[in-house]
Design a protein around this motif. Structure first.
Motif, short mmCIF file in Angstrom:
data_model
loop_
_atom_site.label_atom_id
_atom_site.label_comp_id
_atom_site.label_asym_id
_atom_site.label_seq_id
_atom_site.Cartn_x
_atom_site.Cartn_y
_atom_site.Cartn_z
N ALA A 23 0.86 -1.15 0.02
CA ALA A 23 0.13 0.16 0.15
C ALA A 23 0.99 1.36 0.00
O ALA A 23 0.59 2.42 -0.70
N ARG A 24 1.91 1.18 0.65
CA ARG A 24 2.98 2.44 0.79
C ARG A 24 3.50 2.71 -0.71
O ARG A 24 3.89 3.71 -1.23
N ALA A 25 4.10 1.44 -1.14
CA ALA A 25 4.44 1.75 -2.75
C ALA A 25 3.40 2.30 -3.59
O ALA A 25 3.82 2.93 -4.51
N ALA A 26 2.27 1.76 -3.59
CA ALA A 26 1.01 2.49 -4.24
C ALA A 26 0.98 3.73 -3.89
O ALA A 26 0.79 4.54 -4.82
N ALA A 27 0.92 4.32 -2.55
CA ALA A 27 0.83 5.75 -2.35
C ALA A 27 1.87 6.39 -2.80
O ALA A 27 1.66 7.45 -3.16
N GLU A 28 2.98 6.00 -2.78
CA GLU A 28 4.14 6.52 -3.34
C GLU A 28 3.95 7.18 -4.74
O GLU A 28 4.10 8.41 -5.00
N HIS A 29 3.37 6.29 -5.63
CA HIS A 29 3.14 6.49 -6.84
C HIS A 29 2.04 7.66 -6.91
O HIS A 29 2.13 8.63 -7.82
N LEU A 30 0.86 7.21 -6.15
CA LEU A 30 -0.10 8.11 -6.14
C LEU A 30 0.17 9.70 -5.81
O LEU A 30 -0.27 10.77 -6.32
N ARG A 31 0.97 9.73 -4.76
CA ARG A 31 1.41 11.01 -4.42
C ARG A 31 2.28 11.83 -5.46
O ARG A 31 1.85 13.04 -5.80
N ALA A 32 2.96 11.12 -6.36
CA ALA A 32 3.80 11.77 -7.42
C ALA A 32 2.73 12.24 -8.42
O ALA A 32 3.11 12.90 -9.34
N GLN A 33 1.85 11.38 -8.72
CA GLN A 33 0.61 11.63 -9.82
C GLN A 33 -0.42 12.74 -9.46
O GLN A 33 -1.21 13.47 -10.34
N PHE A 34 -0.59 12.80 -7.88
CA PHE A 34 -1.58 13.90 -7.75
C PHE A 34 -1.40 15.38 -8.07
O PHE A 34 -0.24 16.02 -8.08
N GLY A 35 -2.47 15.88 -8.82
CA GLY A 35 -2.34 17.29 -9.50
C GLY A 35 -1.69 17.31 -10.80
O GLY A 35 -1.90 18.40 -11.38
N CYS A 36 -1.28 16.25 -11.46
CA CYS A 36 -0.81 16.08 -12.65
C CYS A 36 -2.07 15.99 -13.71
O CYS A 36 -3.10 15.06 -13.29
N ALA A 123 -7.69 -5.31 7.86
CA ALA A 123 -8.03 -4.39 7.02
C ALA A 123 -7.04 -3.46 7.05
O ALA A 123 -6.44 -2.92 8.10
N LEU A 124 -6.53 -2.62 5.92
CA LEU A 124 -5.57 -1.42 5.86
C LEU A 124 -6.12 -0.31 5.03
O LEU A 124 -6.75 -0.75 3.94
N VAL A 125 -6.27 0.70 5.48
CA VAL A 125 -6.65 1.83 4.66
C VAL A 125 -5.39 2.87 4.88
O VAL A 125 -5.07 3.38 5.90
N VAL A 126 -4.90 3.37 3.58
CA VAL A 126 -3.63 4.24 3.82
C VAL A 126 -4.13 5.51 2.97
O VAL A 126 -4.54 5.59 1.60
N ASP A 127 -4.03 6.50 3.56
CA ASP A 127 -4.36 8.05 3.00
C ASP A 127 -2.95 8.21 2.35
O ASP A 127 -1.97 8.68 2.93
N LEU A 129 -1.98 10.93 0.55
CA LEU A 129 -1.47 12.36 0.47
C LEU A 129 -1.08 12.63 1.68
O LEU A 129 -0.20 13.68 1.78
N LEU A 130 -1.74 12.45 2.89
CA LEU A 130 -1.57 12.80 4.19
C LEU A 130 -0.77 12.05 4.99
O LEU A 130 -0.54 12.32 6.22
N GLY A 131 -0.41 10.58 4.36
CA GLY A 131 0.18 9.86 5.06
C GLY A 131 -0.56 9.07 6.36
O GLY A 131 0.24 8.41 7.21
N ARG A 132 -1.76 9.18 6.44
CA ARG A 132 -2.31 8.64 7.43
C ARG A 132 -2.51 7.02 7.08
O ARG A 132 -2.79 6.46 6.18
N GLU A 133 -2.37 6.09 8.20
CA GLU A 133 -2.58 4.68 8.07
C GLU A 133 -3.42 3.97 9.08
O GLU A 133 -3.27 4.47 10.25
N PHE A 134 -4.30 3.26 8.90
CA PHE A 134 -5.23 2.60 9.58
C PHE A 134 -5.12 1.24 9.23
O PHE A 134 -5.20 0.67 8.29
N VAL A 135 -4.98 0.43 10.60
CA VAL A 135 -4.88 -1.02 10.45
C VAL A 135 -5.58 -1.77 11.50
O VAL A 135 -5.48 -1.27 12.56
N ALA A 136 -6.24 -2.75 11.15
CA ALA A 136 -6.85 -3.62 12.28
C ALA A 136 -6.86 -5.07 11.82
O ALA A 136 -6.88 -5.35 10.30
N ALA A 137 -6.88 -5.63 12.79
CA ALA A 137 -7.01 -7.44 12.45
C ALA A 137 -7.72 -7.83 13.44
O ALA A 137 -8.23 -7.58 14.64
N GLU A 138 -8.59 -8.98 13.09
CA GLU A 138 -9.45 -9.71 13.85
C GLU A 138 -8.68 -10.62 14.75
O GLU A 138 -7.68 -11.58 14.19
#
Length: 275
Positions: A23-36, A123-127, A129-138
């Motif tokens: 998810a962080r690897a995907a987020a890195e790409h998304l940050r680079a593309q944001f606003g383009c 479950a993982l949700v990663v923002d 652009l703001l770098g927020r990360e949310f993780v929970a496991a059963e």
């Protein structure tokens, strides 16, 4: 510090670490593309796909496929369209809130959920652009989470979620009218995975979801429950995501406090236009 550190992940530690890395690897790409500037491919009147979606998904799927070759993968951008017949299934939404991202609105997320026998266990949700990360496991025997302090409806900020259909948009407009004068604020930001993650930490108070999709909301539902919040179906019964929900509409309410969840349920059940 990751928001997810407050939740127990030790039972799924390896899976969580690898999924979070992807998810962080995907987020890195998304940050680079944001606003383009980017070409938008429409998949209906309102739903779009961007090159950033496709590349973010490629990074996640490549990692999960290499590390967990026996697991199924069901991702937002395809190609699989049916629930895989494996014990473990990764559900991936590489860019929840694509319209926001495409128009420069910084409210979007990468969402990854691991299902075992069609039940969510991680479950993982990663923002991105703001770098927020949310993780929970059963956990096998979940520790009881402390009850969040109640938030009265008049002071609550509520997310409304629906699909892209004309009927869904009519529902949202009428629910805005019905609920608007009774709570502090209503948001319709079209990124339900991130909205549910924010409910899990108390940054939003509640959600009414009308005919959403499992890929968008399944992981967030686990985040809310793991944080001591409440997710209810429209009959008022506690609701947990399940693989059988894939491909059909999912309607529910979610809130940090039980009182607010039940109050929102009354609005979710009401006929359109009822006050």
């Amino acid at each position: 510090m990751s928001e997810g550190e407050r939740f127990r992940t030790s039972d799924w530690g390896r899976e969580a670490a690898i999924a979070l890395g992807s998810a962080r690897a995907a987020a890195e790409h998304l940050r680079a593309q944001f606003g383009c500037p980017a070409e938008k491919r429409y998949r209906g009147d309102h739903d779009v796909q961007l090159p950033a979606d496709v590349e973010a998904q490629r990074r996640i799927v490549a990692t999960l496929g290499a590390e967990f070759p026996g697991h199924g993968i069901l991702a937002e951008e395809g190609p699989a369209r049916e629930w895989p017949g494996t014990e473990f299934v990764w559900v991936v939404d590489p860019l929840d809130g694509t319209n926001n991202f495409g128009y420069g609105v910084a409210h979007c997320a990468v969402a990854i959920t691991l299902f075992q026998w069609e039940r969510p266990v991680l479950a993982l949700v990663v923002d991105p652009l703001l770098g927020r990360e949310f993780v929970a496991a059963e956990a096998p025997v979940p520790a009881p989470a402390p009850a969040p302090p109640p938030v009265p409806l008049r002071r609550s900020t509520v997310s409304l979620v629906t699909n892209y259909s004309s009927a869904g948009r009519v529902w949202a407009e009428r629910m805005q009218h019905t609920l608007g004068g009774r709570c502090k604020r209503i948001l319709s930001m079209w990124a339900p995975a991130l909205d549910l993650a924010l409910i899990s930490t108390g940054q939003l108070d509640g959600m009414i979801c009308h005919e959403g999709g499992l890929l968008d909301v399944g992981g967030g539902m686990l985040l809310v429950s793991a944080a001591g919040g409440l997710v209810l179906d429209l009959s008022g019964a506690p609701l947990t995501a399940h693989g059988s929900m894939y491909g059909r509409p999912v309607s529910f309410v979610a809130a940090r406090s039980a009182d607010l969840a039940h109050e929102l349920l009354g609005f979710a059940r009401a006929p359109l236009g009822a006050s």
